[in-house]
Design a protein around this motif. Sequence first.
Motif, PDB file in Angstrom:
ATOM      1  N   ALA A 137      49.162 -30.295   2.164  1.00  0.00           N
ATOM      2  CA  ALA A 137      49.083 -29.340   1.058  1.00  0.00           C
ATOM      3  C   ALA A 137      48.029 -28.271   1.339  1.00  0.00           C
ATOM      4  O   ALA A 137      48.215 -27.090   1.012  1.00  0.00           O
ATOM      5  CB  ALA A 137      48.760 -30.078  -0.241  1.00  0.00           C
ATOM      6  N   THR A 138      46.926 -28.671   1.962  1.00  0.00           N
ATOM      7  CA  THR A 138      45.879 -27.704   2.325  1.00  0.00           C
ATOM      8  C   THR A 138      46.412 -26.680   3.315  1.00  0.00           C
ATOM      9  O   THR A 138      46.198 -25.468   3.165  1.00  0.00           O
ATOM     10  CB  THR A 138      44.669 -28.440   2.934  1.00  0.00           C
ATOM     11  OG1 THR A 138      44.124 -29.335   1.961  1.00  0.00           O
ATOM     12  CG2 THR A 138      43.594 -27.455   3.376  1.00  0.00           C
ATOM     13  N   LEU A 139      47.112 -27.153   4.331  1.00  0.00           N
ATOM     14  CA  LEU A 139      47.666 -26.242   5.334  1.00  0.00           C
ATOM     15  C   LEU A 139      48.715 -25.317   4.721  1.00  0.00           C
ATOM     16  O   LEU A 139      48.765 -24.120   5.041  1.00  0.00           O
ATOM     17  CB  LEU A 139      48.274 -27.039   6.484  1.00  0.00           C
ATOM     18  CG  LEU A 139      47.293 -27.843   7.348  1.00  0.00           C
ATOM     19  CD1 LEU A 139      48.049 -28.662   8.387  1.00  0.00           C
ATOM     20  CD2 LEU A 139      46.278 -26.927   8.030  1.00  0.00           C
ATOM     21  N   ALA A 140      49.545 -25.863   3.845  1.00  0.00           N
ATOM     22  CA  ALA A 140      50.572 -25.043   3.196  1.00  0.00           C
ATOM     23  C   ALA A 140      49.937 -23.953   2.332  1.00  0.00           C
ATOM     24  O   ALA A 140      50.444 -22.822   2.256  1.00  0.00           O
ATOM     25  CB  ALA A 140      51.490 -25.925   2.355  1.00  0.00           C
ATOM     26  N   GLU A 141      48.823 -24.284   1.693  1.00  0.00           N
ATOM     27  CA  GLU A 141      48.128 -23.290   0.878  1.00  0.00           C
ATOM     28  C   GLU A 141      47.556 -22.177   1.755  1.00  0.00           C
ATOM     29  O   GLU A 141      47.638 -20.988   1.405  1.00  0.00           O
ATOM     30  CB  GLU A 141      47.018 -23.968   0.071  1.00  0.00           C
ATOM     31  CG  GLU A 141      46.142 -23.026  -0.739  1.00  0.00           C
ATOM     32  CD  GLU A 141      46.887 -22.275  -1.836  1.00  0.00           C
ATOM     33  OE1 GLU A 141      46.299 -21.333  -2.406  1.00  0.00           O
ATOM     34  OE2 GLU A 141      48.057 -22.612  -2.125  1.00  0.00           O
ATOM     35  N   PHE A 142      46.991 -22.534   2.893  1.00  0.00           N
ATOM     36  CA  PHE A 142      46.504 -21.499   3.807  1.00  0.00           C
ATOM     37  C   PHE A 142      47.660 -20.664   4.352  1.00  0.00           C
ATOM     38  O   PHE A 142      47.526 -19.442   4.519  1.00  0.00           O
ATOM     39  CB  PHE A 142      45.706 -22.126   4.954  1.00  0.00           C
ATOM     40  CG  PHE A 142      44.242 -22.283   4.644  1.00  0.00           C
ATOM     41  CD1 PHE A 142      43.390 -21.192   4.688  1.00  0.00           C
ATOM     42  CD2 PHE A 142      43.720 -23.515   4.294  1.00  0.00           C
ATOM     43  CE1 PHE A 142      42.037 -21.322   4.399  1.00  0.00           C
ATOM     44  CE2 PHE A 142      42.370 -23.668   3.997  1.00  0.00           C
ATOM     45  CZ  PHE A 142      41.525 -22.569   4.049  1.00  0.00           C
ATOM     46  N   LEU A 188      40.796 -16.308   7.159  1.00  0.00           N
ATOM     47  CA  LEU A 188      40.596 -16.883   8.490  1.00  0.00           C
ATOM     48  C   LEU A 188      39.223 -17.540   8.596  1.00  0.00           C
ATOM     49  O   LEU A 188      39.084 -18.613   9.195  1.00  0.00           O
ATOM     50  CB  LEU A 188      40.749 -15.806   9.565  1.00  0.00           C
ATOM     51  CG  LEU A 188      40.637 -16.298  11.013  1.00  0.00           C
ATOM     52  CD1 LEU A 188      41.737 -17.305  11.340  1.00  0.00           C
ATOM     53  CD2 LEU A 188      40.688 -15.125  11.990  1.00  0.00           C
ATOM     54  N   SER A 189      38.213 -16.910   8.008  1.00  0.00           N
ATOM     55  CA  SER A 189      36.872 -17.489   8.043  1.00  0.00           C
ATOM     56  C   SER A 189      36.853 -18.854   7.364  1.00  0.00           C
ATOM     57  O   SER A 189      36.254 -19.811   7.874  1.00  0.00           O
ATOM     58  CB  SER A 189      35.878 -16.546   7.364  1.00  0.00           C
ATOM     59  OG  SER A 189      34.573 -17.091   7.388  1.00  0.00           O
ATOM     60  N   GLU A 190      37.505 -18.958   6.228  1.00  0.00           N
ATOM     61  CA  GLU A 190      37.605 -20.260   5.552  1.00  0.00           C
ATOM     62  C   GLU A 190      38.361 -21.262   6.418  1.00  0.00           C
ATOM     63  O   GLU A 190      37.977 -22.428   6.523  1.00  0.00           O
ATOM     64  CB  GLU A 190      38.323 -20.110   4.213  1.00  0.00           C
ATOM     65  CG  GLU A 190      37.514 -19.497   3.097  1.00  0.00           C
ATOM     66  CD  GLU A 190      38.295 -19.523   1.792  1.00  0.00           C
ATOM     67  OE1 GLU A 190      38.805 -20.609   1.429  1.00  0.00           O
ATOM     68  OE2 GLU A 190      38.425 -18.459   1.162  1.00  0.00           O
ATOM     69  N   PHE A 191      39.441 -20.791   7.022  1.00  0.00           N
ATOM     70  CA  PHE A 191      40.309 -21.706   7.764  1.00  0.00           C
ATOM     71  C   PHE A 191      39.594 -22.313   8.969  1.00  0.00           C
ATOM     72  O   PHE A 191      39.633 -23.532   9.166  1.00  0.00           O
ATOM     73  CB  PHE A 191      41.579 -20.984   8.219  1.00  0.00           C
ATOM     74  CG  PHE A 191      42.513 -21.885   8.974  1.00  0.00           C
ATOM     75  CD1 PHE A 191      43.372 -22.733   8.292  1.00  0.00           C
ATOM     76  CD2 PHE A 191      42.510 -21.916  10.361  1.00  0.00           C
ATOM     77  CE1 PHE A 191      44.209 -23.599   8.985  1.00  0.00           C
ATOM     78  CE2 PHE A 191      43.340 -22.770  11.058  1.00  0.00           C
ATOM     79  CZ  PHE A 191      44.197 -23.617  10.368  1.00  0.00           C
ATOM     80  N   VAL A 192      38.954 -21.478   9.792  1.00  0.00           N
ATOM     81  CA  VAL A 192      38.369 -22.002  11.031  1.00  0.00           C
ATOM     82  C   VAL A 192      37.206 -22.945  10.753  1.00  0.00           C
ATOM     83  O   VAL A 192      36.793 -23.702  11.639  1.00  0.00           O
ATOM     84  CB  VAL A 192      37.919 -20.870  11.983  1.00  0.00           C
ATOM     85  CG1 VAL A 192      39.106 -20.021  12.408  1.00  0.00           C
ATOM     86  CG2 VAL A 192      36.817 -20.019  11.366  1.00  0.00           C
ATOM     87  N   GLN A 193      36.690 -22.919   9.529  1.00  0.00           N
ATOM     88  CA  GLN A 193      35.588 -23.814   9.180  1.00  0.00           C
ATOM     89  C   GLN A 193      36.056 -25.072   8.453  1.00  0.00           C
ATOM     90  O   GLN A 193      35.235 -25.844   7.947  1.00  0.00           O
ATOM     91  CB  GLN A 193      34.564 -23.057   8.332  1.00  0.00           C
ATOM     92  CG  GLN A 193      33.921 -21.903   9.099  1.00  0.00           C
ATOM     93  CD  GLN A 193      32.863 -21.168   8.308  1.00  0.00           C
ATOM     94  OE1 GLN A 193      31.818 -21.726   7.989  1.00  0.00           O
ATOM     95  NE2 GLN A 193      33.133 -19.910   7.982  1.00  0.00           N
ATOM     96  N   LEU A 194      37.373 -25.304   8.427  1.00  0.00           N
ATOM     97  CA  LEU A 194      37.881 -26.554   7.873  1.00  0.00           C
ATOM     98  C   LEU A 194      37.335 -27.745   8.656  1.00  0.00           C
ATOM     99  O   LEU A 194      37.080 -27.657   9.860  1.00  0.00           O
ATOM    100  CB  LEU A 194      39.411 -26.581   7.937  1.00  0.00           C
ATOM    101  CG  LEU A 194      40.174 -25.735   6.919  1.00  0.00           C
ATOM    102  CD1 LEU A 194      41.657 -25.712   7.266  1.00  0.00           C
ATOM    103  CD2 LEU A 194      39.968 -26.260   5.503  1.00  0.00           C
ATOM    104  N   GLN A 195      37.190 -28.864   7.974  1.00  0.00           N
ATOM    105  CA  GLN A 195      36.704 -30.076   8.624  1.00  0.00           C
ATOM    106  C   GLN A 195      37.724 -30.546   9.662  1.00  0.00           C
ATOM    107  O   GLN A 195      38.896 -30.728   9.344  1.00  0.00           O
ATOM    108  CB  GLN A 195      36.490 -31.178   7.581  1.00  0.00           C
ATOM    109  CG  GLN A 195      35.850 -32.438   8.118  1.00  0.00           C
ATOM    110  CD  GLN A 195      34.392 -32.239   8.503  1.00  0.00           C
ATOM    111  OE1 GLN A 195      33.723 -31.369   7.976  1.00  0.00           O
ATOM    112  NE2 GLN A 195      33.909 -33.031   9.435  1.00  0.00           N
ATOM    113  N   PRO A 196      37.310 -30.734  10.918  1.00  0.00           N
ATOM    114  CA  PRO A 196      38.259 -31.207  11.930  1.00  0.00           C
ATOM    115  C   PRO A 196      38.530 -32.700  11.790  1.00  0.00           C
ATOM    116  O   PRO A 196      37.827 -33.410  11.064  1.00  0.00           O
ATOM    117  CB  PRO A 196      37.543 -30.896  13.245  1.00  0.00           C
ATOM    118  CG  PRO A 196      36.089 -30.974  12.907  1.00  0.00           C
ATOM    119  CD  PRO A 196      35.977 -30.468  11.495  1.00  0.00           C
ATOM    120  N   GLY A 197      39.529 -33.163  12.517  1.00  0.00           N
ATOM    121  CA  GLY A 197      39.861 -34.589  12.533  1.00  0.00           C
ATOM    122  C   GLY A 197      41.357 -34.792  12.589  1.00  0.00           C
ATOM    123  O   GLY A 197      42.057 -34.498  11.617  1.00  0.00           O
TER     124      GLY A 197
END
Length: 498
Positions: free
Chosen positions: A431-436, A411-420
């Motif tokens: 693919a990034t979202l599917a991996e999470f 979760l810590s990694e996820f919430v710090q993903l680059q927004p946009g």
Amino acid sequence: MTIPEIAKPAGLVVGLVGAVLLSGGRSHTELQAQEAGSVNLAPAVELEVRQYARARYGADLTAMQRLRPAYGFWQHIFKIPDGRIIFGSGEDGRLLATFPTRGDWLQDGIWEEPALEQVLDGVRLPSNLDRRRDRVEEELETIVGSIVHNPTRGRFLAPHAERYGGFLNEWATIYERFGVPAEIGLAQAIVESGLNGRARSRAQALGLCQWLRRNWNHLDRLDPNVIEAFNQTTQAGYCAAHLTILATMYGSFIPALSEHHAGGVNVGRTVINGMRLGGIDTREQYLRGAEFARDLRAISIQRYRLLFRTYGPRSFLYAEMVFGNAVNVQRLTAETPQEPVFAMRTPRAVSLAEVRQKTGLSTDEVKRYNPALVRRVPAGANLYLPSYVEEFGTDVSFWHRNAEPEFAAVLSEFVQLQPGVERWHTPAFRATLAEFQRRFRETGSEEGTVMATALAYIIGDLFQSRRGAILEEFRSSGSIERLFQQGVEELRKVAAGS
């Protein structure tokens, strides 16, 4: 008699921003537990998530103070009983006056500021309620500047706050677990349902967060467990997960909250318009784009419809209403004795009669914990009770213990993903979202399952609908750009008085 304010909006903003900064990222419930001398400090990685979410929320509050300074006005809508019209300052949201919907406003008005008590002396007020509101607005504007006014809806919240307010701490902990500041998540629940688990709109939006029935059914198909949407304690986790995903995509809770109400395409258009207007980040782009849509609607809905579509007046106000009601979450939690809520995952169907027989609770009390319960809890669903009863299944009350380290790390990694928004619609980011999604599911935790389900839902919305294509067309269309410039020019002329 004067109706007391909970807080002046300027103080509310300073107080909330200060709380965000001074809390060190600790959750709403941790701070309350610390005051009681029983805090269970979370591991560092879990605190990191909260700190990041609190920083995001703090930036949102700063933006609201600067661009929507009247947002504190909306706390009063659900505090004051029905049958009143309240007026507030559009400059800082403070409550100015309360009038009965029916009655003599000159005699029965309640003024919060003595200096304004004579403002209607000698004024002839129309009998039509809408025109009367407009006339009072005109009179007040000459003294205090811009004005906001709205009918009160105290009965929308009061009976459900009385019945369910004791669960706010537990629900707060659930929201915080997913990286959502409790007061903003539960403020949305106040605005949507008044905390009523059995709330059902004419459009078949259900329960605490008022997701549409078809969306809950879709989530239920995606989730390995049975979701009973009328149980607030069930809804809280999914609503929080959905909100934290959207807040990560936008980099702000403001457009994330608004997407729940107005839809992703409408919010996307609003952000794009705000970008064209020069907004420096997504929160400012959204707020400026929303104001642009509101002002163009006032000129001509038909002429400028392609710029905002179904984004209407309530869409414009939605984030303000939620942020304004954060203080009511804090007030209700402080005023109401808090109660524990335990969750048991039932391996078999359990009847209401059996629950009553084994717990000694009344039917009404069992249903207070389980608004979805009519005759039985289905196998694979959650049964909620004031204490754990082993016979009813495994204890899945994840909010009573620290997060699993694996879940907290992901979760810590996820919430710090680059927004946009544009970036999140690309195949590479899918693919990034599917991996999470995979990583959350493989934590084997209750929270991980909820996040994996919410991500599956979001991935479907982003990539299996026309959402991305519609926004790309809106972003690149020459005709839309020309209409936008026409709107900017017409608003400039209106502002100049020509």
